[in-house]
Design a protein around this motif. Sequence first.
Motif, PDB file in Angstrom:
ATOM      1  N   LYS A 184     -89.077 -14.842  62.451  1.00  0.00           N
ATOM      2  CA  LYS A 184     -89.585 -13.486  61.760  1.00  0.00           C
ATOM      3  C   LYS A 184     -90.916 -12.983  62.440  1.00  0.00           C
ATOM      4  O   LYS A 184     -91.763 -12.243  61.770  1.00  0.00           O
ATOM      5  CB  LYS A 184     -89.863 -13.876  60.322  1.00  0.00           C
ATOM      6  CG  LYS A 184     -89.047 -14.558  59.451  1.00  0.00           C
ATOM      7  CD  LYS A 184     -87.987 -13.791  58.555  1.00  0.00           C
ATOM      8  CE  LYS A 184     -87.126 -14.620  57.934  1.00  0.00           C
ATOM      9  NZ  LYS A 184     -85.991 -15.103  58.565  1.00  0.00           N
ATOM     10  N   GLN A 185     -91.192 -13.093  63.626  1.00  0.00           N
ATOM     11  CA  GLN A 185     -92.178 -12.410  64.293  1.00  0.00           C
ATOM     12  C   GLN A 185     -91.841 -11.428  65.045  1.00  0.00           C
ATOM     13  O   GLN A 185     -90.805 -11.392  65.455  1.00  0.00           O
ATOM     14  CB  GLN A 185     -93.063 -13.632  65.353  1.00  0.00           C
ATOM     15  CG  GLN A 185     -93.653 -14.460  64.551  1.00  0.00           C
ATOM     16  CD  GLN A 185     -94.637 -14.116  63.576  1.00  0.00           C
ATOM     17  OE1 GLN A 185     -95.610 -13.316  63.721  1.00  0.00           O
ATOM     18  NE2 GLN A 185     -94.508 -14.868  62.168  1.00  0.00           N
ATOM     19  N   TYR A 186     -92.653 -10.327  65.122  1.00  0.00           N
ATOM     20  CA  TYR A 186     -92.236  -9.097  65.996  1.00  0.00           C
ATOM     21  C   TYR A 186     -93.107  -8.609  67.059  1.00  0.00           C
ATOM     22  O   TYR A 186     -94.518  -9.058  66.684  1.00  0.00           O
ATOM     23  CB  TYR A 186     -91.775  -7.938  64.831  1.00  0.00           C
ATOM     24  CG  TYR A 186     -90.451  -8.200  64.278  1.00  0.00           C
ATOM     25  CD1 TYR A 186     -89.366  -7.716  64.713  1.00  0.00           C
ATOM     26  CD2 TYR A 186     -90.582  -8.749  63.107  1.00  0.00           C
ATOM     27  CE1 TYR A 186     -88.087  -7.941  64.131  1.00  0.00           C
ATOM     28  CE2 TYR A 186     -89.389  -9.238  62.233  1.00  0.00           C
ATOM     29  CZ  TYR A 186     -87.980  -8.723  62.752  1.00  0.00           C
ATOM     30  OH  TYR A 186     -86.930  -9.054  62.102  1.00  0.00           O
TER      31      TYR A 186
ATOM     32  N   ASP B 241     -89.582 -11.009  68.287  1.00  0.00           N
ATOM     33  CA  ASP B 241     -90.237 -12.157  69.018  1.00  0.00           C
ATOM     34  C   ASP B 241     -89.446 -13.373  69.050  1.00  0.00           C
ATOM     35  O   ASP B 241     -89.818 -14.150  68.426  1.00  0.00           O
ATOM     36  CB  ASP B 241     -91.460 -12.087  68.637  1.00  0.00           C
ATOM     37  CG  ASP B 241     -92.402 -13.077  69.649  1.00  0.00           C
ATOM     38  OD1 ASP B 241     -91.936 -13.598  70.660  1.00  0.00           O
ATOM     39  OD2 ASP B 241     -93.627 -13.424  69.221  1.00  0.00           O
TER      40      ASP B 241
END
Length: 481
Positions: free
Chosen positions: A18-20, A37
Amino acid sequence: MQTIKNYINGELLEPFGKQYIDNYNPSTGKVYSLIPDSDERDVELATKAALIAFPSWSAMPKDERSRIMVRISELIEKNLDRLAIAESMDNGKPISLAKTVDIPRAASNFYFYATSILHYASESHAMEDTAINYTVRTPVGVAGCISPWNLPLYLFTWKIAPAIASGNCVVAKPSEITPMTAFLLSELCIEAGLPKGVLNIVHGYGHKVGAAITAHPKIPLISFTGGTKTGAEIARVAAPMFKKLSLELGGKNPNIIFADCDFEKTIRTTLQSSFANQGQICLCGSRIFIERSIYEKFKIEFVERVKKLKVGNPADADSKLGAVVSKSHMEKVLSYVDIAKQEGGTVLCGGNQVKLDGEFADGYYIAPTVIEGLTYDCRTNQEEIFGPVVTLMPFDTEEEVLVYANSTQYGLAAILWTENLTRAHRMANNLHSGIVWINCWLLRDLRTPFGGVKSSGVGREGGFEALHFFTEPKNVCIKLK
Ligand code: NDP
C-alpha cells in the motif's frame, strides 16, 4: 491526483505494501500521479497468475491469439491522442513526437507480432535418404520484460508483443519514471478481452520489482532494455540460473559525414538524430565526425539551425524539444557539459538549463548543445550522456574515422553520410555496431534484427529474431530406414 494500479490476473490492484511513489511531470517539475511501490509479493502474485494462464494461452490457436492482439493494436490507435498526451506528461517529450512516433509504433508492435506469428514456420533438415529433422518451437513459459523511460510505451510493447504472440505469459515492469502509458495499456488489454494472467504489469522500483523478476526461479527468460550497468547486474543474477537473456543496452553512436554527402539532407537529418526526444534515444548520433574539407561549412550551418530549435511546452506544436525526463537526469546531462569544458571543449551553442515561464518554470529543460575541440577518446566522447548534447570532430581519412567511431565500449548504431556507394559498403562492413544507417536515420523495418555489439547488448530483437528468443527450439530426428 491519479493513482496508478498494478495489472495482475486481469485486475487493477493496489500493491501489497500500500505504498506509492510520486510521479513527476518533467515539463512542470510537479508531482501529478502516484505509482505503486510494489515489491516481491506483487511479483509473486503476478508470476502465479502468469503460470496459471500459460497452459491455455499457449494452447490457444495462433489466429485467436492474433485476433486479440490486433484488437489491442486497434485500441491503441483509437486512443492515440489520450496516450500521446499521457506519454508527453510522463516523459516530457513533445506531444507531436508521441503522436507521430511513440504511440503509432506501439500499435504497430502489436499488429506486427499479431500477424508475424501467423507466418512463423520452423525449420526442417533432411539427411538425404537417412533421416529427417524438424524443429519444434514452443513458448518458454513466463517471460520477464523490463523496459526504460525514454520511449516508454514503444519499448514496453516491443517486448510484450512478441512474448505473448509466441504463447508466453508475461510479468512486465515499465520504468517507474514513466509508468502512465503502461497503466493505460492494462485498461486497453482488459477492454480487448486479453485473458487474465497473460500480461501482468507490476509497477515500482528497479531494485525491488526489477530485481524480483530477474531473480524469480519461475521466470526463465528476461528481456531487458536499459542502461549497460543495469544490464550487467541482471546478467550477474540471471546467468547462474541459466535464464535466457536479451539485453538491449546503451549506445554512443557515431554520425560520420563525408564531404561528398547530400549536404542539405545530412544537416536536416542530423538535427533529428542529435536532438529528437531531447537526445534521449539510444540510437541518437551523439559523436559527429565531419570530413575536414566541409567541417567549417557544416559547423556554421548546423549551429545556426540548432539555435533556432524551440525548447518549450511539450504541448506546443512548434516545440522541437520538450523537457528531459527528470531533475537528476538534467543535472547529469549538464554535468557532462562541465566535463567537456574541463576537457578543453568549446560550447558552440546551448550548454545550459532553459527557464520557461509560468507553470513550466520548474521544468527540466536543456538547450540543445553543440561542443567542439575535444579528442575522440575523452570522457565526453566515450561515456553515454543520453541528452541533447553532441560533439563535432574533424577527420581526414576513412581509416582515421573508423578508429574514432569504433573506440567506445558501445556498438549499437552508426550513421554514415556519403554518395560513394563503394565506400558506404566498405565502412558499413568495418563499423563495430549492430545497426548501420546510410544516408538516413531511424528508418525502421520491424522485420530486421535490432540490437548492439560490445557493451550495447546481447541478442537481437525484431522480426523472427524475437520469436526465436521467446521460444525454445527442440530438434526431432526421425530415421527413415
Ligand atoms: P536503467 O537501466 O536505469 O533502467 C531500465 C529498467 O531497469 C527500468 O525499468 C529500471 O527500473 C529497471 N532496473 C533498474 N535496476 C534494476 C535491477 N537491479 N534489476 C532489474 N531491473 C532494474 O535505464 P534507464 O531507464 O535510465 O534508460 C536509459 C538507458 O536505456 C540508456 O542507457 C539507453 O541507452 C538505454 N536504452 C537502450 C536501448 C536499446 O535498444 N539498446 C533503447 C532505449 C534505451 P527503475 O526505473 O526503477 O530504475
